[in-house]
Design a protein around this motif. Sequence first.
Motif, PDB file in Angstrom:
ATOM      1  N   ARG A   2       0.830  -1.217   0.000  1.00 49.58           N
ATOM      2  CA  ARG A   2       0.000   0.000   0.000  1.00 49.58           C
ATOM      3  C   ARG A   2       0.857   1.257   0.000  1.00 49.58           C
ATOM      4  NH1 ARG A   2      -4.886  -1.241   4.379  1.00 49.58           N
ATOM      5  NH2 ARG A   2      -6.231  -2.433   2.956  1.00 49.58           N
ATOM      6  N   GLN A   3       1.929   1.247   0.787  1.00 47.24           N
ATOM      7  CA  GLN A   3       2.807   2.407   0.851  1.00 47.24           C
ATOM      8  C   GLN A   3       3.473   2.655  -0.492  1.00 47.24           C
ATOM      9  OE1 GLN A   3       3.234   4.674   3.347  1.00 47.24           O
ATOM     10  NE2 GLN A   3       4.389   5.751   1.769  1.00 47.24           N
ATOM     11  N   ARG A   4       3.937   1.574  -1.136  1.00 50.59           N
ATOM     12  CA  ARG A   4       4.568   1.732  -2.457  1.00 50.59           C
ATOM     13  C   ARG A   4       3.564   2.257  -3.480  1.00 50.59           C
ATOM     14  NH1 ARG A   4       6.861  -3.258  -1.031  1.00 50.59           N
ATOM     15  NH2 ARG A   4       5.367  -4.381  -2.356  1.00 50.59           N
ATOM     16  N   ALA A   5       2.329   1.752  -3.402  1.00 51.05           N
ATOM     17  CA  ALA A   5       1.301   2.206  -4.333  1.00 51.05           C
ATOM     18  C   ALA A   5       0.991   3.687  -4.125  1.00 51.05           C
ATOM     19  CB  ALA A   5       0.031   1.372  -4.160  1.00 51.05           C
ATOM     20  N   ALA A   6       0.873   4.107  -2.857  1.00 57.83           N
ATOM     21  CA  ALA A   6       0.594   5.514  -2.553  1.00 57.83           C
ATOM     22  C   ALA A   6       1.726   6.406  -3.040  1.00 57.83           C
ATOM     23  CB  ALA A   6       0.396   5.685  -1.050  1.00 57.83           C
ATOM     24  N   ALA A  37       3.799   5.748  -5.504  1.00 58.81           N
ATOM     25  CA  ALA A  37       3.772   5.774  -6.968  1.00 58.81           C
ATOM     26  C   ALA A  37       2.679   6.704  -7.489  1.00 58.81           C
ATOM     27  CB  ALA A  37       3.573   4.359  -7.501  1.00 58.81           C
ATOM     28  N   VAL A  38       1.500   6.655  -6.860  1.00 61.39           N
ATOM     29  CA  VAL A  38       0.399   7.532  -7.269  1.00 61.39           C
ATOM     30  C   VAL A  38       0.766   8.994  -7.046  1.00 61.39           C
ATOM     31  CG1 VAL A  38      -1.966   8.236  -6.707  1.00 61.39           C
ATOM     32  CG2 VAL A  38      -1.402   5.813  -6.926  1.00 61.39           C
ATOM     33  N   ASN A  39       1.360   9.288  -5.880  1.00 61.91           N
ATOM     34  CA  ASN A  39       1.768  10.662  -5.595  1.00 61.91           C
ATOM     35  C   ASN A  39       2.776  11.155  -6.623  1.00 61.91           C
ATOM     36  OD1 ASN A  39       2.482  13.105  -3.816  1.00 61.91           O
ATOM     37  ND2 ASN A  39       4.438  12.038  -3.997  1.00 61.91           N
ATOM     38  N   ALA A  40       3.760  10.317  -6.959  1.00 61.00           N
ATOM     39  CA  ALA A  40       4.785  10.721  -7.922  1.00 61.00           C
ATOM     40  C   ALA A  40       4.169  10.996  -9.288  1.00 61.00           C
ATOM     41  CB  ALA A  40       5.857   9.634  -8.032  1.00 61.00           C
ATOM     42  N   GLU A  41       3.241  10.146  -9.695  1.00 58.96           N
ATOM     43  CA  GLU A  41       2.604  10.320 -11.006  1.00 58.96           C
ATOM     44  C   GLU A  41       1.758  11.594 -11.033  1.00 58.96           C
ATOM     45  OE1 GLU A  41       2.130   9.821 -14.811  1.00 58.96           O
ATOM     46  OE2 GLU A  41       3.289   8.387 -13.612  1.00 58.96           O
ATOM     47  N   LEU A  42       1.003  11.846  -9.964  1.00 59.36           N
ATOM     48  CA  LEU A  42       0.184  13.060  -9.893  1.00 59.36           C
ATOM     49  C   LEU A  42       1.045  14.313  -9.900  1.00 59.36           C
ATOM     50  CD1 LEU A  42      -2.648  12.228  -7.328  1.00 59.36           C
ATOM     51  CD2 LEU A  42      -2.917  12.804  -9.746  1.00 59.36           C
ATOM     52  N   THR A  43       2.140  14.283  -9.116  1.00 62.17           N
ATOM     53  CA  THR A  43       3.025  15.450  -9.045  1.00 62.17           C
ATOM     54  C   THR A  43       3.626  15.756 -10.405  1.00 62.17           C
ATOM     55  OG1 THR A  43       3.552  14.928  -6.734  1.00 62.17           O
ATOM     56  CG2 THR A  43       5.043  16.422  -7.893  1.00 62.17           C
ATOM     57  N   GLN A  44       4.049  14.711 -11.124  1.00 63.85           N
ATOM     58  CA  GLN A  44       4.603  14.926 -12.467  1.00 63.85           C
ATOM     59  C   GLN A  44       3.530  15.409 -13.435  1.00 63.85           C
ATOM     60  OE1 GLN A  44       7.544  11.777 -13.738  1.00 63.85           O
ATOM     61  NE2 GLN A  44       7.015  10.941 -11.729  1.00 63.85           N
ATOM     62  N   LEU A  45       2.303  14.940 -13.270  1.00 66.56           N
ATOM     63  CA  LEU A  45       1.198  15.429 -14.102  1.00 66.56           C
ATOM     64  C   LEU A  45       0.978  16.913 -13.848  1.00 66.56           C
ATOM     65  CD1 LEU A  45      -1.288  15.134 -15.946  1.00 66.56           C
ATOM     66  CD2 LEU A  45      -2.582  14.387 -13.913  1.00 66.56           C
ATOM     67  N   TYR A  46       0.935  17.326 -12.575  1.00 70.40           N
ATOM     68  CA  TYR A  46       0.743  18.735 -12.257  1.00 70.40           C
ATOM     69  C   TYR A  46       1.857  19.585 -12.864  1.00 70.40           C
ATOM     70  CZ  TYR A  46      -2.677  17.116  -8.792  1.00 70.40           C
ATOM     71  OH  TYR A  46      -3.753  16.540  -8.170  1.00 70.40           O
ATOM     72  N   TRP A  47       3.084  19.061 -12.822  1.00 69.58           N
ATOM     73  CA  TRP A  47       4.210  19.811 -13.405  1.00 69.58           C
ATOM     74  C   TRP A  47       4.035  19.944 -14.915  1.00 69.58           C
ATOM     75  CZ3 TRP A  47       7.894  18.907 -17.131  1.00 69.58           C
ATOM     76  CH2 TRP A  47       8.934  19.844 -17.196  1.00 69.58           C
ATOM     77  N   CYS A  68       9.740  14.263  -6.289  1.00 67.60           N
ATOM     78  CA  CYS A  68       8.439  13.641  -6.018  1.00 67.60           C
ATOM     79  C   CYS A  68       8.582  12.189  -5.579  1.00 67.60           C
ATOM     80  CB  CYS A  68       7.520  13.762  -7.228  1.00 67.60           C
ATOM     81  SG  CYS A  68       8.030  12.804  -8.660  1.00 67.60           S
ATOM     82  N   ALA A  69       9.808  11.639  -5.655  1.00 69.35           N
ATOM     83  CA  ALA A  69      10.034  10.299  -5.122  1.00 69.35           C
ATOM     84  C   ALA A  69      10.063  10.311  -3.595  1.00 69.35           C
ATOM     85  CB  ALA A  69      11.343   9.728  -5.668  1.00 69.35           C
ATOM     86  N   GLU A  70      10.302  11.512  -3.001  1.00 66.51           N
ATOM     87  CA  GLU A  70      10.428  11.608  -1.547  1.00 66.51           C
ATOM     88  C   GLU A  70       9.419  12.549  -0.899  1.00 66.51           C
ATOM     89  OE1 GLU A  70      14.572  11.516   0.058  1.00 66.51           O
ATOM     90  OE2 GLU A  70      15.100  11.978  -2.005  1.00 66.51           O
ATOM     91  N   LEU A  71       8.955  13.552  -1.650  1.00 65.61           N
ATOM     92  CA  LEU A  71       8.036  14.542  -1.090  1.00 65.61           C
ATOM     93  C   LEU A  71       6.720  14.516  -1.855  1.00 65.61           C
ATOM     94  CD1 LEU A  71      10.467  17.564  -0.611  1.00 65.61           C
ATOM     95  CD2 LEU A  71       9.868  15.792   1.033  1.00 65.61           C
ATOM     96  N   SER A  72       5.645  14.747  -1.128  1.00 61.90           N
ATOM     97  CA  SER A  72       4.326  14.731  -1.754  1.00 61.90           C
ATOM     98  C   SER A  72       4.048  16.051  -2.472  1.00 61.90           C
ATOM     99  CB  SER A  72       3.248  14.488  -0.694  1.00 61.90           C
ATOM    100  OG  SER A  72       3.105  15.649   0.131  1.00 61.90           O
TER     101      SER A  72
END
Length: 347
Positions: free
Chosen positions: A23-27, A29-39, A102-106
């Motif tokens: 679950r932590q890895r999935a969260a 990964a989702v955060n990283a993908e969203l952050t890159q999308l926002y960028w 985004c690999a370390e910060l939300s």
Amino acid sequence: MNTLPAADTALVAELRQLIDAARQRAATAVNAELTQLYWRIGERIHREILGSQRAGYGEEIVATLGRQLSADYGRGWSARQLRLCIRFAQTYPDAQIVYTLCAELSWSHLRLIAALDDSLKRDFYTELCRLEGWSVRQLQERMQSMLFERSAISKQPDATLRHDLEQLREQGQPSPALLLKDPYVLDFLGLHDRYLEKDLEDAILREIEQFLLELGAGFAFVARQKRLQIDNDDFYIDLLFYNRKLKRLVALELKTGDFRAEYKGQMELYLRWLARHEQEPDENPPLGIILCTSKKQEQIELLELGQSGIHVAEYLTVLPPPDILRACLHQSIARARARLLENKDST
């Protein structure tokens, strides 16, 4: 309800660990993908705005896109969110840096940090957030308490700050100046008007958890009134800590008045005793912190306390209004940097 055998209980614990880790890895990964999308969205809109020659086009297109995307995808794509994306892309124009962050910060962390105008201040909060694993709430609290302005490193030249942050980024090793503060805010102790050094010490020990948070990353309490026996004389360190990040003991002396020059000799004696009798082979030399209600800046400079591993700082038992504290801290930083330039020019 049936009780599981010991072996089955261990199995359940192991399965829980696997599920929680996934679950932590999935969260993450989702955060990283969203952050890159926002960028990417912020970067694309920013390019569109730069390519237009029409005045007011930026606000117009952002408002239009916000309405359209909200209609298509629901909440979360308002004009305000799009402006945050644009600010994020402007602050971090390098996609590779964003990928690393985004690999370390939300996104919530990065959105707060990107709102800061000073690039060095952004780097300071970014690196300490990564080092200490702050939650979003903790990051907000530290920014509101003006942690950067209170850090010892903020009084140093920009080149020194860049060097120390780069060292932390590459080696994961903070310098003492990144973690030490001036002033320390001790309003949580509930002390007002007149009090003795023992009252201050007692209050700190009652609120030791909060005091450790104010001290900063890696501090652990070791002893109160640590006894040192030298030539049949007894000496006592008010409070002794260990810092895991700096890998060194930290002696802390509490003073209820102004700084006095004789405090240097006292602290140097403590630090040399600790280095001889307490320091482990893989540890760095001990540090000393002298907390005073007021500093004597010229005396501190002439004594060259930094070369002895001694940090002198003021402490506040009553927190002034934010605007007054901010103004005082900015003035303190300006004076400290001006003195450094004067000393450099005179040598």
